[in-house]
Design an enzyme around this catalytic site. Structure first.
Site, PDB file in Angstrom:
ATOM      1  N   LYS A  44       0.843  -1.199   0.000  1.00 57.05           N
ATOM      2  CA  LYS A  44       0.000   0.000   0.000  1.00 57.05           C
ATOM      3  C   LYS A  44       0.880   1.251   0.000  1.00 57.05           C
ATOM      4  O   LYS A  44       2.096   1.157   0.262  1.00 57.05           O
ATOM      5  CB  LYS A  44      -0.903  -0.013   1.244  1.00 57.05           C
ATOM      6  N   TYR A 269      15.770  30.934   6.010  1.00 57.90           N
ATOM      7  CA  TYR A 269      14.621  31.687   6.525  1.00 57.90           C
ATOM      8  C   TYR A 269      14.702  31.842   8.041  1.00 57.90           C
ATOM      9  O   TYR A 269      14.995  30.885   8.756  1.00 57.90           O
ATOM     10  CB  TYR A 269      13.322  30.965   6.188  1.00 57.90           C
TER      11      TYR A 269
HETATM   12  C1  LIG Z   1      -0.349  -1.594   6.935  1.00 60.63           C
HETATM   13  C2  LIG Z   1      -0.877  -2.882   7.467  1.00 60.63           C
HETATM   14  C3  LIG Z   1      -0.046  -3.997   7.614  1.00 60.63           C
HETATM   15  C4  LIG Z   1       1.458  -3.934   7.439  1.00 60.63           C
HETATM   16  O1  LIG Z   1       2.042  -3.464   8.637  1.00 60.63           O
HETATM   17  P1  LIG Z   1       3.635  -3.368   8.806  1.00 60.63           P
HETATM   18  O2  LIG Z   1       3.804  -2.928  10.196  1.00 60.63           O
HETATM   19  O3  LIG Z   1       4.081  -2.368   7.811  1.00 60.63           O
HETATM   20  O4  LIG Z   1       4.178  -4.724   8.542  1.00 60.63           O
HETATM   21  C5  LIG Z   1      -0.622  -5.199   7.963  1.00 60.63           C
HETATM   22  N1  LIG Z   1      -1.953  -5.287   8.181  1.00 60.63           N
HETATM   23  C6  LIG Z   1      -2.783  -4.227   8.083  1.00 60.63           C
HETATM   24  C7  LIG Z   1      -4.233  -4.402   8.348  1.00 60.63           C
HETATM   25  C8  LIG Z   1      -2.270  -2.990   7.739  1.00 60.63           C
HETATM   26  O5  LIG Z   1      -3.093  -1.943   7.661  1.00 60.63           O
END
Ligand SMILES: *Cc1c(COP(=O)(O)O)cnc(C)c1O
Length: 383
Positions: A44, A269
């Site tokens: 994702k 800045y």
């Molecule tokens: C993002 C997510 C993961 C992955 O988690 P990591 O800590 O990056 O391994 C797994 N399960 C769900 C439901 C998630 O939203």
């Protein structure tokens, strides 16, 4: 020293390299740690900023059994690239996305009858769904007491088939916390009631990266690993389990301007940094619009030039930051490593995160589209 031409394909003095061999290596480490459970790779958010399509191909080649995404659009990008592996969308989606989920042959997560109705209305036929159970994370999922009824409803419908049941741990990265065991107990109870009703729950899973590494009981049929694939530790509490992981992403730039400053001169800045001695300042053309946080100055961030840690001086601006390179004799074009290794020094995403009071996830996800990602494997540029 100027970077080789293939280091600058973006036509810009800043880019990220993504080492697909490191990601393949990390798949191996996680598969070995979780065996005999399968590994599903979480890609994702554009594979946590690493480039979803290239990463998906690399993890599947390295033995991942499936992919997980947050959004149907993310899955569509994978399907457009002709990736036909199973893809689980990790949470319920707007009804308007149901038609795409069906058309793309995704596995939809459900925790409400409304989501089942949306899939049916979108023309689903034997569309695969997984039930997400909330065992204590309290983000999404059906209540433990609702899971059986939802599984039965799925069994009754021709539009859907039950492909899995899963939950998510809230403190998997703090292995000493008994809360994970409580969540896993509750999850086992839910699975027990589903099985007792004669329903096969399908693929059962509970572990994110930290769960896969630190909680054998969470591994079930598969682990959903994200951050560890990228060689970034899920949290300090599991650091000791992450030594075999290799960071995949490095952030590079070239010096765009060099000048001498004098004691008493101030910079950037707000003129918030005053030089106490004469020195050389290198301007590096990356800034907060690229995802290099503005607060890296006040939190004493560095970048590497010729293997030396050089402090960021003055606030990071939108497009540029400045380094005090001391007595280094450098010219425009000099390579700079913002995240990654140079000589014996290394700056990790976790180092930025620690300074900034956040986690490595937010650092890599925060690198913006303006930074082109270059995927490399076995000294071959693959994209
Ligand atoms: C993002 C997510 C993961 C992955 O988690 P990591 O800590 O990056 O391994 C797994 N399960 C769900 C439901 C998630 O939203």
């Amino acid at each position: 020293m100027t970077p080789t031409a293939d280091a600058l394909p973006s036509g810009r003095w800043a880019w990220a390299d993504v080492d697909l061999d490191a990601i393949a290596h990390n798949v191996g480490v996680l598969r070995a740690a979780a065996a005999p459970s399968a590994l599903w790779a979480v890609v994702k958010a554009d594979a946590y900023g690493h480039g979803a399509v290239s990463v998906a191909r690399a993890v599947l080649d390295a033995g991942a059994a499936g992919l997980c995404v947050a959004l149907v659009q993310e899955a569509a990008e994978l399907r457009d690239a002709l990736i036909d592996a199973p893809v689980l969308v990790l949470s319920e989606q707007p009804p308007a996305a149901a038609a795409d989920a069906v058309r793309l042959g995704l596995i939809s997560t459900v925790y409400s009858v409304g989501q089942l109705d949306a899939l049916a209305a979108a023309g689903a036929h034997r569309h695969r769904v997984q039930v997400k159970v909330n065992t204590g994370m309290n983000r999404v999922g059906c209540a433990p007491g609702e899971a059986l009824a939802l599984a039965q409803e799925i069994e009754r419908r021709d539009s859907v088939v039950l492909d899995g049941v899963f939950t998510h741990l809230a403190v998997a990265d703090e292995p000493a916390d008994p809360y994970s065991a409580q969540q896993l107990d509750l999850f086992d109870e839910v699975l027990g009631t589903i099985r007792a009703a004669g329903i096969d729950p399908g693929r059962v899973h509970a572990a994110n990266s930290a769960g896969a590494l630190a909680h054998p009981r969470a591994r079930h049929d598969l682990v959903r690993a994200g951050i560890a694939l990228y060689g970034i530790q899920p949290g300090r509490g599991v650091e000791h389990l992450c030594h075999d992981l290799r960071p995949a992403l490095s952030l590079h730039a070239c010096v765009s301007h060099v000048k001498q400053v004098h004691a008493g001169d101030r910079i950037s800045y707000g003129l918030r940094h005053a030089f106490t001695v004469d020195t050389t300042v290198a301007t590096v053309p990356v800034g907060y619009a690229d995802g290099v946080p503005r607060r890296l100055f006040e939190t004493h961030g560095h970048a590497l030039v010729r293997g030396r840690r050089c402090p960021i001086v003055g606030v990071v601006t939108m497009d540029q930051l400045m380094l005090d390179v001391g007595d280094l004799d450098i010219e425009v074009g000099e390579p700079v490593v913002l995240i990654g290794a140079d000589g014996t020094e290394r700056i990790r995403a976790e180092d930025w995160a620690e300074r900034l009071g956040t986690i490595g996830y937010e650092i890599v996800c925060g690198l913006s589209k303006r930074v082109s990602r270059h995927h490399r494997a076995e000294r071959r540029t693959v994209s």
